[in-house]
Design an enzyme around this catalytic site. Sequence first.
Site, PDB file in Angstrom:
ATOM      1  N   ARG A  39       0.842  -1.212   0.000  1.00 20.62           N
ATOM      2  CA  ARG A  39       0.000   0.000   0.000  1.00 20.62           C
ATOM      3  C   ARG A  39       0.873   1.257   0.000  1.00 20.62           C
ATOM      4  O   ARG A  39       0.593   2.237   0.713  1.00 20.62           O
ATOM      5  CB  ARG A  39      -0.950   0.032   1.215  1.00 20.62           C
ATOM      6  N   SER A  93     -10.402  -1.430   3.943  1.00 18.94           N
ATOM      7  CA  SER A  93      -9.652  -1.669   5.186  1.00 18.94           C
ATOM      8  C   SER A  93      -9.236  -0.317   5.757  1.00 18.94           C
ATOM      9  O   SER A  93      -8.574   0.459   5.066  1.00 18.94           O
ATOM     10  CB  SER A  93      -8.378  -2.468   4.919  1.00 18.94           C
ATOM     11  N   GLU A 145      -4.651   2.944   6.755  1.00 24.41           N
ATOM     12  CA  GLU A 145      -4.464   2.913   5.301  1.00 24.41           C
ATOM     13  C   GLU A 145      -5.246   4.062   4.659  1.00 24.41           C
ATOM     14  O   GLU A 145      -4.805   4.668   3.686  1.00 24.41           O
ATOM     15  CB  GLU A 145      -4.968   1.574   4.729  1.00 24.41           C
TER      16      GLU A 145
END
Length: 350
Positions: free
Chosen positions: A163, A232, A327
């Site tokens: 990520r 998420s 995130e």
Amino acid sequence: MQIYYNSSLKPFHTFSINQTADVIIEVFSVEEVKDVFRNDKWRGLPKLVLGKGSNVLFTEHYRGVVIINRIMGINVREDDSFYYLNVAGGEDWPLLVEHTVKKGIAGLENLAMIPGCVGSAPVQNIGAYGLEFKDICEYVEYVNTETQDMVQLSARECQFGYRDSVFKHSLKTKAFVTSVGLKVSKRYVPLLDYGPLRSLASDSSCQKIFDVICKVRSEKLPDPIVSGNAGSFFKNPVVTSDRFDLLRQQYPDIVHYHTSNGMKLAAGWLIEQCGLKGLCIGGAKVHPKQALVLVNENNATSADVINLALHVRSQVYERYGVMLEHEVRFMGETGEVFLDKFMDSKIERS
Ligand code: FAD
Ligand code: EPU
């Protein structure tokens, strides 16, 4: 281009939270992107590039220009060994995956149903079911927002990580991704290493894998149209093997995966074990089927989401000594902010 002044951001992000921005501009071509960054009217104002807004949380009114990527176009060519796709940044990622699967172009199917624009995919290096964007990326093209020059980076130059990419570091706010180049081999090897895919036959078609992933995702992940969310909320934390050994002595069932730089833990498991599934603060809720997702259950404010995120993070830290990192990108008044900013005080609903 389409310009809106003092408008709601609600239709432009998937958390569906009521925040506003001074200016919102939809751009439909590379020239329009350059115009926005050149225009004296907006010079000196903070600027934020957005695709579908499926990985952001606006924490307050944005005092700047939000630029929405609507540049469209898909170009496919092939040689004996590969398919090469040049895809404009405003194209819809899930539709692109569906389109390639229908055409029999295999290689993108594990990334089915990840909401967002193609141009945002390299920024977070999207990933799911054993595949990451970096694995199919050949190059990324962007407009340098300071000089308005076009730049092409190879996949290696994008410095992809979990990520993560150069677009979150040295190129943060300096690049508007206009298109990506994807390359997939014609010698198809299905990726079947992740959880629910393991039971599939080794010669499964890309259509079969696509169908299974769509089914699993639809059962587990909340649909943003029904319950606002940004996927998420936290990343899966990576800990050293020494730290992991200590944790495993105490928690033998702890869900983990080996990675090249340590042991990755399943944040959803940690949150669930803290008994937080279904917990609500104001209108924000820990999703009852996937604890890693925070949802806008009932007209949540950004303060509700932040307070819930702070609570989840502190509970996991108290129990496991592991600090979760979000995130989801938090966008404050003039740019990106982080959860730590809100740590010392519970913030008021507004
Ligand atoms: P946005 O939210 O609009 O932007 C994200 C960030 O990228 C922002 O910082 C923005 O400034 C920047 N950015 C956007 N476009 C550009 C551009 N053209 N140039 C430069 N910077 C840009 N992610 C995964 O990795 N795997 C998953 O399985 C997954 N599942 C999800 C499921 C759900 C239900 C939801 C809501 C989200 C999920 N996500 C997942 C997160 C999200 O889909 C991805 O991060 C996606 O790439 C975001 O795309 P977007 O266009 O909405 O980006
Ligand atoms: N788990 C629990 N409880 C939960 C959620 C998960 O115990 O509430 C356990 C599961 O049982 C499983 C493990 O945690 O053993 C992993 O769960 P899952 O396969 O659902 O994946 P995840 O780690 O929660 C990651 C990505 C997702 C991606 C999936 C599939 C991150 C932060 N998230 O989730 O990406 O779709 O794997 O590959 O890496 C996103 O980034 O927004 C996202 C949704």
